[in-house]
Design a protein around this motif. Structure first.
Motif, mmCIF file in Angstrom:
data_model
loop_
_atom_site.group_PDB
_atom_site.id
_atom_site.type_symbol
_atom_site.label_atom_id
_atom_site.label_comp_id
_atom_site.label_asym_id
_atom_site.label_seq_id
_atom_site.Cartn_x
_atom_site.Cartn_y
_atom_site.Cartn_z
ATOM 1 N N ARG A 32 40.224 30.236 82.109
ATOM 2 C CA ARG A 32 39.761 30.116 83.495
ATOM 3 C C ARG A 32 40.915 29.717 84.393
ATOM 4 O O ARG A 32 41.908 29.132 83.947
ATOM 5 C CB ARG A 32 38.610 29.116 83.630
ATOM 6 N N PHE A 73 42.866 27.612 87.106
ATOM 7 C CA PHE A 73 42.869 26.202 87.505
ATOM 8 C C PHE A 73 44.243 25.833 88.038
ATOM 9 O O PHE A 73 45.274 26.246 87.496
ATOM 10 C CB PHE A 73 42.507 25.295 86.325
ATOM 11 N N THR A 102 44.003 27.364 80.782
ATOM 12 C CA THR A 102 43.987 27.576 82.227
ATOM 13 C C THR A 102 45.363 27.951 82.753
ATOM 14 O O THR A 102 46.393 27.624 82.151
ATOM 15 C CB THR A 102 43.505 26.319 82.980
#
Length: 279
Positions: free
Chosen positions: A193, A195, A140
């Motif tokens: 992803r 984050f 992330t």
């Protein structure tokens, strides 16, 4: 840039990313944000700040935060943590997780992807021992732009020369023009992803190993404590936390304990038995 504008940008960055800037770092704002200002048709940072004051949400604020929080990374950075992972952490987890044969690893603030891909290469080297294990690597970062680069797995000659052993370059990369791309089999092992470490990580699930290296150095003490408290909620029993060589939990949080003889490696305080397992 006036003192008022500098303070406004500092507060914006701290609130959105945790990054703390002092007056002697004003040059960083100038060098990293002037390109953002010019992209949006502004001649100065003062003009940029004026626009941001009118719209504290949206793409412009995101671009400012990402421009200031994107940091460099390289393969096998500081080598020692990865040697520890191979010789200490992985054997301990293979023993304690033998029943489930499942591991989850989180590379927090992964930047352009060198850290999670380094982990993927280390695991590939142990494939004969892990062939029937389910292993997930989550990577992330706050920056959506840097995550796109990480997903592509494309690196310059300079980037692959920084820390990457030549045998790994030959084995796990293919040349594409003047750049090198990591093998699809390894790209598929890493899930990227967006984050923000200032938010609750529990929706991500629990992890056996969390790499959060060279991140806390940019935060003040309360922010460091908050990040460590949140990480403690997702490190599984018997799991491990990696911090950078210049970072520590000492005097910051009592949620983790250091492992003797293993600098930068920590376990949750509630699971002190881990210390005996890794010697």
């Amino acid at each position: 840039m006036t003192g008022e504008e500098f303070e406004f940008l500092c507060k914006l960055l701290k609130d959105r990313s945790g990054l703390v800037l002092t007056r002697d770092k004003a040059y960083l704002l100038e060098s990293r944000l002037l390109p953002v200002a010019r992209k949006h048709g502004h001649k100065s940072l003062d003009d940029l700040v004026h626009t941001v004051r009118l719209q504290l949400t949206g793409d412009l604020v995101r671009e400012i935060v990402e421009a200031m929080t994107t940091n460099e990374s390289f393969f096998f950075r500081d080598i020692k943590p990865f040697e520890q992972f191979k010789s200490v952490v992985l054997p301990a987890l293979m023993k304690s997780r033998a029943g489930k044969r499942k591991l989850r690893i989180w590379s927090a603030a992964c930047s352009s992807g060198q850290e999670p891909y380094t982990i993927a290469m280390l695991l590939a080297e142990q494939q004969s021992k892990l062939s029937d294990w389910s292993i997930e690597i989550l990577a992330t970062d706050l920056s959506s732009e840097i995550l796109e680069k990480a997903r592509a797995g494309l690196y310059s000659q300079f980037e692959v020369q920084r820390g990457l052993p030549i045998q790994h370059l030959v084995k796990y990369f293919k040349q594409k023009g003047d750049r090198w791309q990591i093998a699809a089999s390894l790209r598929e092992r890493v899930r990227f992803r967006q984050f923000n470490l200032l938010t609750d990580p529990r929706p991500l699930g629990r992890f056996d190993v969390v790499f959060c290296r060279n991140v806390l150095i940019y935060f003040d003490q309360p922010t460091k404590a908050g990040v460590l408290d949140r990480l403690a909620r997702v490190v599984a029993a018997g799991g491990f936390l990696y911090l950078g060589g210049a970072e520590t939990v000492l005097g910051v949080s009592d949620r983790f304990e250091s492992l003797p003889k293993h600098r930068g490696l920590y376990c949750p305080t509630a699971f002190a038995t881990v210390r005996a397992a890794v010697g």
